[in-house]
Design a protein around this motif. Structure first.
Motif, PDB file in Angstrom:
ATOM      1  N   GLY A   1       0.843  -1.188   0.000  1.00 20.56           N
ATOM      2  CA  GLY A   1       0.000   0.000   0.000  1.00 20.56           C
ATOM      3  C   GLY A   1       0.878   1.237   0.000  1.00 20.56           C
ATOM      4  O   GLY A   1       2.068   1.165  -0.295  1.00 20.56           O
ATOM      5  N   LYS A   2       0.281   2.337   0.354  1.00 23.62           N
ATOM      6  CA  LYS A   2       1.009   3.599   0.342  1.00 23.62           C
ATOM      7  C   LYS A   2       2.143   3.580   1.371  1.00 23.62           C
ATOM      8  O   LYS A   2       3.209   4.132   1.147  1.00 23.62           O
ATOM      9  N   HIS A   3       1.898   2.936   2.503  1.00 17.76           N
ATOM     10  CA  HIS A   3       2.862   2.994   3.593  1.00 17.76           C
ATOM     11  C   HIS A   3       3.490   1.648   3.936  1.00 17.76           C
ATOM     12  O   HIS A   3       4.424   1.605   4.710  1.00 17.76           O
ATOM     13  N   GLU A   4       2.918   0.564   3.452  1.00 18.73           N
ATOM     14  CA  GLU A   4       3.344  -0.724   3.985  1.00 18.73           C
ATOM     15  C   GLU A   4       3.514  -1.786   2.904  1.00 18.73           C
ATOM     16  O   GLU A   4       2.988  -1.661   1.814  1.00 18.73           O
ATOM     17  N   PHE A   5       4.254  -2.804   3.258  1.00 19.07           N
ATOM     18  CA  PHE A   5       4.555  -3.917   2.370  1.00 19.07           C
ATOM     19  C   PHE A   5       4.310  -5.177   3.188  1.00 19.07           C
ATOM     20  O   PHE A   5       4.900  -5.349   4.245  1.00 19.07           O
ATOM     21  N   ILE A   6       3.422  -6.040   2.710  1.00 23.02           N
ATOM     22  CA  ILE A   6       3.025  -7.188   3.518  1.00 23.02           C
ATOM     23  C   ILE A   6       3.196  -8.480   2.721  1.00 23.02           C
ATOM     24  O   ILE A   6       2.725  -8.587   1.593  1.00 23.02           O
ATOM     25  N   THR A   7       3.893  -9.462   3.306  1.00 17.44           N
ATOM     26  CA  THR A   7       3.957 -10.801   2.734  1.00 17.44           C
ATOM     27  C   THR A   7       3.024 -11.678   3.557  1.00 17.44           C
ATOM     28  O   THR A   7       3.085 -11.645   4.790  1.00 17.44           O
ATOM     29  N   TYR A   8       2.173 -12.420   2.875  1.00 12.91           N
ATOM     30  CA  TYR A   8       1.221 -13.246   3.610  1.00 12.91           C
ATOM     31  C   TYR A   8       0.986 -14.536   2.844  1.00 12.91           C
ATOM     32  O   TYR A   8       1.403 -14.660   1.682  1.00 12.91           O
ATOM     33  N   ALA A   9       0.368 -15.506   3.495  1.00 10.54           N
ATOM     34  CA  ALA A   9       0.091 -16.789   2.844  1.00 10.54           C
ATOM     35  C   ALA A   9      -1.385 -17.115   2.990  1.00 10.54           C
ATOM     36  O   ALA A   9      -2.005 -16.801   4.009  1.00 10.54           O
ATOM     37  N   VAL A  10      -1.925 -17.717   1.937  1.00  9.48           N
ATOM     38  CA  VAL A  10      -3.318 -18.147   1.965  1.00  9.48           C
ATOM     39  C   VAL A  10      -3.344 -19.671   1.912  1.00  9.48           C
ATOM     40  O   VAL A  10      -2.667 -20.275   1.066  1.00  9.48           O
ATOM     41  N   ALA A  11      -4.097 -20.291   2.805  1.00  5.29           N
ATOM     42  CA  ALA A  11      -4.306 -21.733   2.763  1.00  5.29           C
ATOM     43  C   ALA A  11      -5.622 -22.000   2.056  1.00  5.29           C
ATOM     44  O   ALA A  11      -6.662 -21.485   2.473  1.00  5.29           O
ATOM     45  N   LEU A  12      -5.565 -22.774   0.962  1.00  6.61           N
ATOM     46  CA  LEU A  12      -6.789 -23.169   0.269  1.00  6.61           C
ATOM     47  C   LEU A  12      -6.994 -24.653   0.514  1.00  6.61           C
ATOM     48  O   LEU A  12      -6.022 -25.424   0.519  1.00  6.61           O
ATOM     49  N   ASP A  13      -8.234 -25.086   0.703  1.00  7.04           N
ATOM     50  CA  ASP A  13      -8.459 -26.524   0.798  1.00  7.04           C
ATOM     51  C   ASP A  13      -8.460 -27.110  -0.620  1.00  7.04           C
ATOM     52  O   ASP A  13      -8.279 -26.379  -1.598  1.00  7.04           O
ATOM     53  N   ALA A  14      -8.637 -28.427  -0.727  1.00  6.37           N
ATOM     54  CA  ALA A  14      -8.493 -29.067  -2.030  1.00  6.37           C
ATOM     55  C   ALA A  14      -9.488 -28.516  -3.046  1.00  6.37           C
ATOM     56  O   ALA A  14      -9.241 -28.557  -4.258  1.00  6.37           O
ATOM     57  N   ASP A  15     -10.614 -27.981  -2.573  1.00 10.62           N
ATOM     58  CA  ASP A  15     -11.608 -27.417  -3.491  1.00 10.62           C
ATOM     59  C   ASP A  15     -11.368 -25.937  -3.784  1.00 10.62           C
ATOM     60  O   ASP A  15     -12.147 -25.310  -4.501  1.00 10.62           O
ATOM     61  N   GLY A  16     -10.368 -25.357  -3.165  1.00  4.86           N
ATOM     62  CA  GLY A  16     -10.053 -23.956  -3.455  1.00  4.86           C
ATOM     63  C   GLY A  16     -10.733 -22.952  -2.545  1.00  4.86           C
ATOM     64  O   GLY A  16     -10.740 -21.762  -2.838  1.00  4.86           O
ATOM     65  N   ALA A  17     -11.297 -23.419  -1.414  1.00  2.00           N
ATOM     66  CA  ALA A  17     -11.898 -22.475  -0.459  1.00  2.00           C
ATOM     67  C   ALA A  17     -10.825 -22.020   0.534  1.00  2.00           C
ATOM     68  O   ALA A  17      -9.957 -22.809   0.912  1.00  2.00           O
ATOM     69  N   VAL A  18     -10.921 -20.755   0.966  1.00  2.00           N
ATOM     70  CA  VAL A  18      -9.928 -20.221   1.905  1.00  2.00           C
ATOM     71  C   VAL A  18     -10.106 -20.871   3.271  1.00  2.00           C
ATOM     72  O   VAL A  18     -11.182 -20.862   3.844  1.00  2.00           O
ATOM     73  N   GLN A  19      -9.005 -21.430   3.779  1.00  3.11           N
ATOM     74  CA  GLN A  19      -9.035 -22.078   5.098  1.00  3.11           C
ATOM     75  C   GLN A  19      -8.410 -21.189   6.151  1.00  3.11           C
ATOM     76  O   GLN A  19      -8.709 -21.318   7.326  1.00  3.11           O
ATOM     77  N   GLY A  20      -7.482 -20.355   5.717  1.00  4.11           N
ATOM     78  CA  GLY A  20      -6.796 -19.502   6.685  1.00  4.11           C
ATOM     79  C   GLY A  20      -5.840 -18.564   5.982  1.00  4.11           C
ATOM     80  O   GLY A  20      -5.475 -18.773   4.828  1.00  4.11           O
ATOM     81  N   ILE A  21      -5.481 -17.501   6.687  1.00  2.00           N
ATOM     82  CA  ILE A  21      -4.526 -16.518   6.177  1.00  2.00           C
ATOM     83  C   ILE A  21      -3.576 -16.197   7.317  1.00  2.00           C
ATOM     84  O   ILE A  21      -4.011 -15.993   8.450  1.00  2.00           O
ATOM     85  N   GLU A  22      -2.291 -16.148   7.035  1.00  2.00           N
ATOM     86  CA  GLU A  22      -1.319 -15.725   8.044  1.00  2.00           C
ATOM     87  C   GLU A  22      -0.371 -14.707   7.423  1.00  2.00           C
ATOM     88  O   GLU A  22       0.016 -14.844   6.260  1.00  2.00           O
ATOM     89  N   VAL A  23       0.000 -13.720   8.213  1.00  2.00           N
ATOM     90  CA  VAL A  23       0.962 -12.723   7.755  1.00  2.00           C
ATOM     91  C   VAL A  23       2.367 -13.233   8.083  1.00  2.00           C
ATOM     92  O   VAL A  23       2.625 -13.696   9.189  1.00  2.00           O
TER      93      VAL A  23
END
Lengths: 181, 308
Positions: A95-117
């Motif tokens: 964004g304007k002020h920040e830079f964020i690396t994060y990970a998305v966990a998808l289940d086998a069907d592609g639904a979001v299971q979790g997000i962690e920074v």
């Protein structure tokens, strides 16, 4: 009492210009730690970076309404007992002020299971010259010595929007749709 | 290596949980429970989510009394008490103004708010039921984030964590910790951190540096003065220290709306306010502290200390 709230009439302190602390940065998790946190039952993470074709890239941008900045996305296939249980997608947003690396966990069907920074970094704030600021507190009503080490633990600031992560997750879902099914 | 610090996007911001307790048998489980507590508050009280309990309230409570969960009830009760004590300087019904100015989304099937609707039109009835006596919309953005932090702290403590911290985009609360240096953002340059004082407890800061926008040539912010409907000063940040994060969060809005009258409420909540104001034409800022005792009223105010 003609002025019952003098706190608002006179500043307790006037801070000089150079009061900046170092730009704020936190590393929360390494990639391996994020994988274990999001998929505690997994026994294997197979690196499978996605190379997007021009058509896939366009499809993703269409669907997510967010620009794809790169043609390659780091992705791991997640397995437990020889069976695929999901995908681990690594992503970055800024964004304007920040830079964020994060990970998305998808289940086998592609639904979001979790997000962690994994990583949070702010753009550099400016000069670092704390001494003068600190001096002002000595023997004043603030009294105690400020601990101005390298690690800043407590920041109270107005809410930084996580709009960019929300957009990023939409892009990751579109990527799953276009390239991981 | 044990992971003691994690962050997730929740409540429209980043929520961070830190556990200091290296001996705890399952830190990951405790942190998960902390995040789950925050997610529960979000699911109930999000204005943005049409499926939240709050959205249901906004659609239905004008037509009939609506039962709400214990959490939503706790927040509404605290909000209404502060509204009463502050004579409406805190008001959860400014949502329709925020919708009109584009800070909140407009939802379908929500009645148009009455022009004279304010906090007094929200009735809390026996058995956790809520009714609006006028068409209106509620937004709990000014208080629920602090409540979510308090809930996460309780969840961590219930899981045996003795010491740690929960932070939701600047509204945070320590427990079982030594005081640490609290930093706030420079109101005109938000990536510049200003070390403020040592503190252990709850803290909340409100300012418009990340949220202000331009509308019809003027700078507007989502911090609304409920009496005038105007945006509060965008060059000012308000930090409130208290024992609980919910009161700290809500009191920042009251101080923004009226620093003089707002300060009269701080003692009741055991709170202290610190206001940082950018000095026009320079990088310096002025700090006002509600705990400052100048000389006796009626005499010349103390001269400015420490010009740096």
């Amino acid at each position: 009492m003609n002025d019952p709230f003098p706190w608002w009439a006179v500043p307790a302190i006037v801070a000089p210009a150079a009061i900046c602390a170092p730009a704020h940065a936190v590393q929360y998790l390494t990639v391996e730690q994020a994988q274990q946190t999001l998929f505690p039952d997994a026994d294997r993470f197979v690196s499978q970076p996605v190379e997007l074709s021009a058509a896939q890239r366009e499809a993703i941008e269409d669907y997510a309404d967010v620009r794809m900045r790169t043609d390659t996305q780091p992705v791991w296939r997640v397995e437990a007992g020889g069976r695929q249980i999901g995908w681990f997608v690594l992503d970055e947003v800024y964004g304007k002020h920040e830079f964020i690396t994060y990970a998305v966990a998808l289940d086998a069907d592609g639904a979001v299971q979790g997000i962690e920074v994994l990583d949070y970094r702010e753009t550099h704030g400016g000069e670092i010259r704390n001494a003068r600021w600190r001096e002002q507190f000595h023997g004043k009503q603030y009294g105690d010595e400020l601990d101005l080490g390298d690690t800043i633990q407590n920041i109270s600031g107005a809410t930084l929007s996580c709009k960019h992560i929300t957009e990023g997750v939409r892009r990751v879902l579109a990527l799953h749709q276009a390239a991981l099914r | 290596m044990t992971i003691l610090r994690r962050a997730r996007p929740l409540l429209g911001t980043l929520v961070e949980i830190v556990v200091d307790d290296g001996d705890h048998p399952c830190i990951a489980c405790a942190i998960d429970e902390g995040f789950a507590a925050v997610a529960e508050v979000q699911a109930l009280m999000s204005f943005h989510d049409p499926a939240s309990e709050l959205s249901h309230l906004n659609r239905e409570a004008w037509r009939r009394p609506v039962s709400v969960s214990r959490h939503t009830w706790n927040v509404l009760q605290a909000a209404q008490e502060l509204a009463r004590r502050s004579d409406g300087l805190f008001d959860v019904t400014t949502a329709s103004t925020l919708c009109r100015r584009g800070f909140l989304p407009r939802h379908e099937r929500v009645p148009e708010a009455a022009a004279d609707a304010d906090w007094r039109a929200v009735e809390l009835l026996p058995r956790h039921r809520v009714r609006f006596t006028l068409p209106l919309q509620i937004d709990l953005g000014g208080i629920a984030k602090g409540y979510a932090v308090d809930c996460a702290v309780l969840a961590l403590q219930r899981h045996g964590v003795r010491s740690g911290r929960v932070d939701a985009g600047g509204d945070g609360r320590d427990f079982g910790r030594q005081a640490q240096t609290l930093h706030v953002r420079h109101p005109a340059r938000p990536t510049t951190l200003v070390p403020l004082l040592r503190w252990a407890g709850a803290v909340a800061t409100s300012a418009a540096y990340f949220s202000r926008r331009r509308r019809q040539g003027r700078s507007i912010t989502p911090l609304i003065q409920p009496h005038s409907g105007q945006s509060c000063d965008g060059n000012r940040s308000v930090t409130v220290l208290a024992a609980e994060c919910m009161s700290a969060d809500a009191l920042t809005k009251v101080i923004h709306a009226d620093p003089v009258r707002g300060a009269a409420l701080l003692a009741h909540y055991g709170a202290r306010a610190l206001v940082l104001e950018a000095q026009p034409g320079s990088d310096a800022c002025r700090l006002f502290d509600s705990a400052t005792t100048h000389r006796a009223p009626g005499r010349t105010p103390a001269p400015e200390r420490a010009h740096g």
